[in-house]
Scaffold this motif. Structure first.
Motif, PDB file in Angstrom:
ATOM      1  N   LEU A  44       0.823  -1.212   0.000  1.00  0.00           N
ATOM      2  CA  LEU A  44       0.000   0.000   0.000  1.00  0.00           C
ATOM      3  C   LEU A  44       0.855   1.260   0.000  1.00  0.00           C
ATOM      4  CD1 LEU A  44      -2.916  -0.926   2.425  1.00  0.00           C
ATOM      5  CD2 LEU A  44      -3.060  -0.482  -0.014  1.00  0.00           C
ATOM      6  N   GLU A  45       1.916   1.248   0.802  1.00  0.00           N
ATOM      7  CA  GLU A  45       2.817   2.396   0.823  1.00  0.00           C
ATOM      8  C   GLU A  45       3.442   2.640  -0.546  1.00  0.00           C
ATOM      9  OE1 GLU A  45       5.577   1.488   3.975  1.00  0.00           O
ATOM     10  OE2 GLU A  45       4.673   3.029   5.252  1.00  0.00           O
ATOM     11  N   SER A  46       3.843   1.578  -1.211  1.00  0.00           N
ATOM     12  CA  SER A  46       4.444   1.745  -2.537  1.00  0.00           C
ATOM     13  C   SER A  46       3.404   2.234  -3.538  1.00  0.00           C
ATOM     14  CB  SER A  46       5.090   0.447  -3.012  1.00  0.00           C
ATOM     15  OG  SER A  46       4.116  -0.540  -3.281  1.00  0.00           O
ATOM     16  N   GLN A  47       2.162   1.750  -3.432  1.00  0.00           N
ATOM     17  CA  GLN A  47       1.106   2.228  -4.325  1.00  0.00           C
ATOM     18  C   GLN A  47       0.811   3.703  -4.078  1.00  0.00           C
ATOM     19  OE1 GLN A  47      -2.177  -0.406  -3.619  1.00  0.00           O
ATOM     20  NE2 GLN A  47      -1.378  -2.011  -4.970  1.00  0.00           N
ATOM     21  N   VAL A  48       0.796   4.101  -2.824  1.00  0.00           N
ATOM     22  CA  VAL A  48       0.565   5.507  -2.493  1.00  0.00           C
ATOM     23  C   VAL A  48       1.707   6.362  -3.026  1.00  0.00           C
ATOM     24  CG1 VAL A  48       0.482   7.154  -0.576  1.00  0.00           C
ATOM     25  CG2 VAL A  48      -0.908   5.095  -0.505  1.00  0.00           C
ATOM     26  N   GLY A  49       2.922   5.901  -2.857  1.00  0.00           N
ATOM     27  CA  GLY A  49       4.080   6.642  -3.377  1.00  0.00           C
ATOM     28  C   GLY A  49       4.028   6.766  -4.890  1.00  0.00           C
ATOM     29  N   ASP A  50       3.679   5.669  -5.568  1.00  0.00           N
ATOM     30  CA  ASP A  50       3.557   5.717  -7.029  1.00  0.00           C
ATOM     31  C   ASP A  50       2.456   6.685  -7.448  1.00  0.00           C
ATOM     32  OD1 ASP A  50       5.545   3.830  -7.163  1.00  0.00           O
ATOM     33  OD2 ASP A  50       4.180   2.135  -7.570  1.00  0.00           O
ATOM     34  N   SER A  51       1.346   6.626  -6.738  1.00  0.00           N
ATOM     35  CA  SER A  51       0.220   7.503  -7.061  1.00  0.00           C
ATOM     36  C   SER A  51       0.596   8.971  -6.851  1.00  0.00           C
ATOM     37  CB  SER A  51      -0.984   7.138  -6.193  1.00  0.00           C
ATOM     38  OG  SER A  51      -2.058   7.974  -6.454  1.00  0.00           O
ATOM     39  N   LYS A  52       1.305   9.253  -5.758  1.00  0.00           N
ATOM     40  CA  LYS A  52       1.736  10.636  -5.496  1.00  0.00           C
ATOM     41  C   LYS A  52       2.705  11.124  -6.566  1.00  0.00           C
ATOM     42  CE  LYS A  52       1.159  10.946  -0.497  1.00  0.00           C
ATOM     43  NZ  LYS A  52       1.843  11.137   0.785  1.00  0.00           N
ATOM     44  N   SER A  53       3.626  10.270  -6.973  1.00  0.00           N
ATOM     45  CA  SER A  53       4.584  10.691  -7.990  1.00  0.00           C
ATOM     46  C   SER A  53       3.890  10.899  -9.337  1.00  0.00           C
ATOM     47  CB  SER A  53       5.722   9.676  -8.122  1.00  0.00           C
ATOM     48  OG  SER A  53       5.233   8.437  -8.587  1.00  0.00           O
ATOM     49  N   LYS A  54       2.913  10.044  -9.668  1.00  0.00           N
ATOM     50  CA  LYS A  54       2.155  10.239 -10.909  1.00  0.00           C
ATOM     51  C   LYS A  54       1.379  11.546 -10.859  1.00  0.00           C
ATOM     52  CE  LYS A  54       1.501   5.385 -12.122  1.00  0.00           C
ATOM     53  NZ  LYS A  54       0.516   4.292 -12.239  1.00  0.00           N
TER      54      LYS A  54
END
Length: 133
Positions: A44-54
């Motif tokens: 979930l943390e990695s998905q949130v990080g990816d989403s924030k960077s996108k």
């Protein structure tokens, strides 16, 4: 007889406790392993990080597009101002010269004021272009 009832009651109570304990064990929910939770949390943390960077990249692209659009509009405004100055001032000079020539009965002012309007228009265009760029 009372003793037998009293003796029977503890056995009955014990049987009830065992039945409740068995039911409690059946109803008990097994908790997942904490390693599984940690793995899910990391995902979930990695998905949130990816989403924030996108999202940040999309915001940067939108800002670039907006800046590009505003610069294009500004350039179009300057271009139209220059075009109107180069075309409009000689035409205004020609019109004023024509009216003066008609009033005075000469043929001199139309050419002079057209040339003067052209010089003023080109000068204005150069000054405007250098000032705004």
């Amino acid at each position: 007889m009372e003793l037998r009832e009293a003796e029977a009651e503890p056995d009955e109570v014990e049987a009830r406790f065992q039945a409740l304990d068995k039911k409690f064990d059946e109803d008990r929910i097994e908790l997942p392993n904490t390693d599984e939770f940690e793995e899910r949390f990391r995902k979930l943390e990695s998905q949130v990080g990816d989403s924030k960077s996108k999202r940040a990249e999309q915001d940067r692209q939108a800002a670039r597009r907006q800046k590009s659009d505003s610069e294009a509009a500004r350039g179009a405004g300057i271009g139209l101002t220059v075009a109107y100055a180069i075309l409009g001032t000689p035409m205004m000079g020609a019109l004023i010269g024509y009216l003066m020539d008609r009033e005075f009965g000469t043929n001199l002012w139309k050419g002079v004021l057209t040339l003067l309007g052209a010089v003023i228009g080109v000068t204005f265009a150069v000054v405007t272009t250098n000032r705004r760029l």
